[in-house]
Design an enzyme around this catalytic site. Structure first.
Site, PDB file in Angstrom:
ATOM      1  N   ALA A 152       0.415  -3.050   4.429  1.00  0.00           N
ATOM      2  CA  ALA A 152       1.801  -3.236   4.633  1.00  0.00           C
ATOM      3  C   ALA A 152       2.752  -3.195   3.640  1.00  0.00           C
ATOM      4  O   ALA A 152       3.793  -2.287   3.867  1.00  0.00           O
ATOM      5  CB  ALA A 152       1.610  -4.808   5.416  1.00  0.00           C
TER       6      ALA A 152
ATOM      7  N   ARG B  93       4.141   3.136  12.326  1.00  0.00           N
ATOM      8  CA  ARG B  93       3.279   2.206  12.645  1.00  0.00           C
ATOM      9  C   ARG B  93       4.026   1.017  13.174  1.00  0.00           C
ATOM     10  O   ARG B  93       4.900   0.612  12.230  1.00  0.00           O
ATOM     11  CB  ARG B  93       2.253   2.056  11.470  1.00  0.00           C
ATOM     12  CG  ARG B  93       1.609   3.221  11.049  1.00  0.00           C
ATOM     13  CD  ARG B  93       0.371   2.963  10.013  1.00  0.00           C
ATOM     14  NE  ARG B  93      -0.771   2.008  10.525  1.00  0.00           N
ATOM     15  CZ  ARG B  93      -1.622   1.442  10.041  1.00  0.00           C
ATOM     16  NH1 ARG B  93      -1.787   1.669   8.697  1.00  0.00           N
ATOM     17  NH2 ARG B  93      -2.432   0.894  10.874  1.00  0.00           N
TER      18      ARG B  93
ATOM     19  N   ASP C 267      -0.060  -8.333   8.105  1.00  0.00           N
ATOM     20  CA  ASP C 267       0.679  -7.124   8.394  1.00  0.00           C
ATOM     21  C   ASP C 267       1.885  -7.889   9.026  1.00  0.00           C
ATOM     22  O   ASP C 267       2.928  -7.175   8.792  1.00  0.00           O
ATOM     23  CB  ASP C 267       0.039  -6.293   9.098  1.00  0.00           C
ATOM     24  CG  ASP C 267      -0.726  -5.529   8.494  1.00  0.00           C
ATOM     25  OD1 ASP C 267      -2.098  -5.892   8.351  1.00  0.00           O
ATOM     26  OD2 ASP C 267      -0.485  -4.343   8.445  1.00  0.00           O
TER      27      ASP C 267
ATOM     28  N   ARG D  74      -1.585   3.149   3.267  1.00  0.00           N
ATOM     29  CA  ARG D  74      -1.718   2.416   4.298  1.00  0.00           C
ATOM     30  C   ARG D  74      -1.704   0.868   3.687  1.00  0.00           C
ATOM     31  O   ARG D  74      -1.644   0.857   2.413  1.00  0.00           O
ATOM     32  CB  ARG D  74      -2.869   2.353   5.319  1.00  0.00           C
ATOM     33  CG  ARG D  74      -4.349   3.209   4.579  1.00  0.00           C
ATOM     34  CD  ARG D  74      -4.889   2.222   3.663  1.00  0.00           C
ATOM     35  NE  ARG D  74      -4.962   0.861   4.196  1.00  0.00           N
ATOM     36  CZ  ARG D  74      -5.347  -0.228   3.233  1.00  0.00           C
ATOM     37  NH1 ARG D  74      -5.518  -0.034   2.170  1.00  0.00           N
ATOM     38  NH2 ARG D  74      -5.488  -1.348   3.677  1.00  0.00           N
TER      39      ARG D  74
HETATM   40  O1  MRU Z   1      -4.368  -0.375   8.983  1.00  0.00           O
HETATM   41  P1  MRU Z   1      -4.222  -0.602   7.652  1.00  0.00           P
HETATM   42  O2  MRU Z   1      -5.181  -0.124   6.607  1.00  0.00           O
HETATM   43  O3  MRU Z   1      -2.598  -0.601   7.178  1.00  0.00           O
HETATM   44  O4  MRU Z   1      -4.230  -2.339   7.729  1.00  0.00           O
HETATM   45  C1  MRU Z   1      -4.126  -3.104   6.323  1.00  0.00           C
HETATM   46  C2  MRU Z   1      -4.475  -4.494   6.766  1.00  0.00           C
HETATM   47  O5  MRU Z   1      -4.507  -4.892   7.643  1.00  0.00           O
HETATM   48  C3  MRU Z   1      -3.968  -5.407   5.439  1.00  0.00           C
HETATM   49  O6  MRU Z   1      -4.776  -6.480   5.601  1.00  0.00           O
HETATM   50  C4  MRU Z   1      -2.450  -5.926   5.292  1.00  0.00           C
HETATM   51  O7  MRU Z   1      -1.893  -4.581   5.416  1.00  0.00           O
HETATM   52  C5  MRU Z   1      -2.249  -6.554   4.159  1.00  0.00           C
HETATM   53  S1  MRU Z   1      -2.209  -5.246   2.624  1.00  0.00           S
HETATM   54  C6  MRU Z   1      -1.598  -6.123   1.357  1.00  0.00           C
END
Ligand code: MRU
EC number: 5.3.1.23
Length: 350
Positions: free
Chosen positions: A53, A94, A244, A51
């Site tokens: 982005a 996602r 994201d 997980r």
């Molecule tokens: O649901 P997730 O854990 O994938 O969400 C991740 C986030 O919101 C992070 O802050 C974002 O992806 C930036 S990661 C460098």
């Protein structure tokens, strides 16, 4: 100078398969999942074994390659048609993190533009996935360095609050917002990190705290609702979060809870930074209203671990992300430098 290890790579290509650190098991268990089929990669992204982005983008790129290996034809047209199906499978995992769609479309474009045999296209696809991964790692180091130049100059040793996990685990390695924090730590400019626990999946409590502990970075975990209080008490000098998807005007989708942090930062005149690679900017969306927000299973709200914490009969709402309006963001830190949200368009042609 503080030393850091930072050798956390959530996605590793080894012996013709992808190894993923299982992020659903950290910090209690460090285990690795072996992925050798595109379907399994799609499932791993959906269930958040991988997980964050940029990490999702890297994983999806390898998922495209695994899918390409599964296609049994030497006819270019059939191959490309089947590769489109793999792309669709991975795209349905996602919806919010644009890096997923960015990486898949780069893989598809590579396949279409390659004029060789199917075998040759497959080889180029592996090379492209590896390039995406390596570029993201280099990007994170650049973001870390660029972040240093915009951090407040006073006090010298900063207390930085962050949300969710934006570290090595969420990227190809090193991290975006946590990359800036790592750079600050290395250069002696960090006193302490406040990590929001980040309900409901607890990426802050479980993953950010784990990464900080690996690097001996002082970290205090707080529950999300404590952030405003900490700011009011004068405990926070800056807030840095990841993203994201960033719309062309700078509106930023990030983990649920980010928007309220930005509002409260403004209230206390605390600078609020977003750190993200250019691959997170979606120039096709003029503003944040069009960013698709993932809604996840309500079980994430009514159950903690194996324990149900809510009464039967209640309703639940579980958006995984929110959108912070550009006007609340002090600067967006990218691998090309830090920009005011209103100047993001300068990056469009780069
Ligand atoms: O649901 P997730 O854990 O994938 O969400 C991740 C986030 O919101 C992070 O802050 C974002 O992806 C930036 S990661 C460098």
């Amino acid at each position: 100078m503080n030393a850091i290890k930072s050798e956390i790579y959530p996605v590793i290509w080894k012996n013709d398969q992808v190894l993923l650190i299982d992020q659903t098991r950290l910090p209690n268990e460090y285990s690795v999942v072996e992925i050798s089929r595109s379907l399994d990669m799609a499932q791993a992204i959906k269930t958040m074994i991988v997980r964050g982005a940029p990490a999702i983008g890297v994983a999806a790129a390898y998922g495209m390659y695994l899918g390409a290996l599964e296609i049994e034809t030497d006819q270019r047209k059939d191959f490309l048609q089947k590769l489109e199906e793999v792309a669709q499978l991975l795209q349905q995992t996602r919806p919010t993190a644009v890096n997923l769609f960015w990486a898949i479309s780069r893989m598809l474009k590579t396949a279409y533009e390659s004029l060789g045999t199917v075998e040759e296209i497959k080889a180029i696809l592996l090379k492209t996935a590896q390039d995406i991964q390596q570029e993201d790692l280099e990007t994170c180091y650049a973001i870390g360095k660029n972040g240093l130049s915009v951090l407040p100059s006073e006090p010298h040793q900063l207390r930085i609050l962050t949300h969710c996990n934006t570290g090595g685990l969420a990227t190809a390695g090193y991290g975006t917002a946590l990359g800036v924090i790592r750079s600050a730590w290395q250069s002696g400019r960090l006193l302490r990190v406040y990590a929001d626990e980040t309900r409901p999946r607890l990426q802050g409590a479980k993953l950010t705290a784990w990464e900080c502990v690996q690097d001996n970075i002082p970290v205090t975990v707080i529950s999300d609702g404590m952030a405003a209080h900490c700011m009011k008490q004068g405990m926070v000098d800056a807030v840095i979060v990841g993203a994201d998807r960033i719309a062309a005007n700078g509106d930023t989708a990030n983990k649920i809870g980010t928007y309220s942090l930005a509002v409260v930062s403004k209230m206390h005149s605390i600078p609020f930074f977003v750190a993200a690679p250019l691959s997170t900017i979606d120039f096709e969306l003029p503003n944040g209203e069009q960013i698709p927000i993932e809604e996840r299973d309500p079980v994430e709200i009514y159950q903690v671990g194996k324990t149900v914490i809510c009464p039967e009969g209640a309703d639940f709402y579980n958006p995984a992300f929110d959108v912070t309006p550009a006007e609340l963001i002090t600067a967006i830190i990218t691998e090309k430098g830090a920009f005011k949200p209103s100047d993001l368009s300068l990056l469009m042609s780069r």
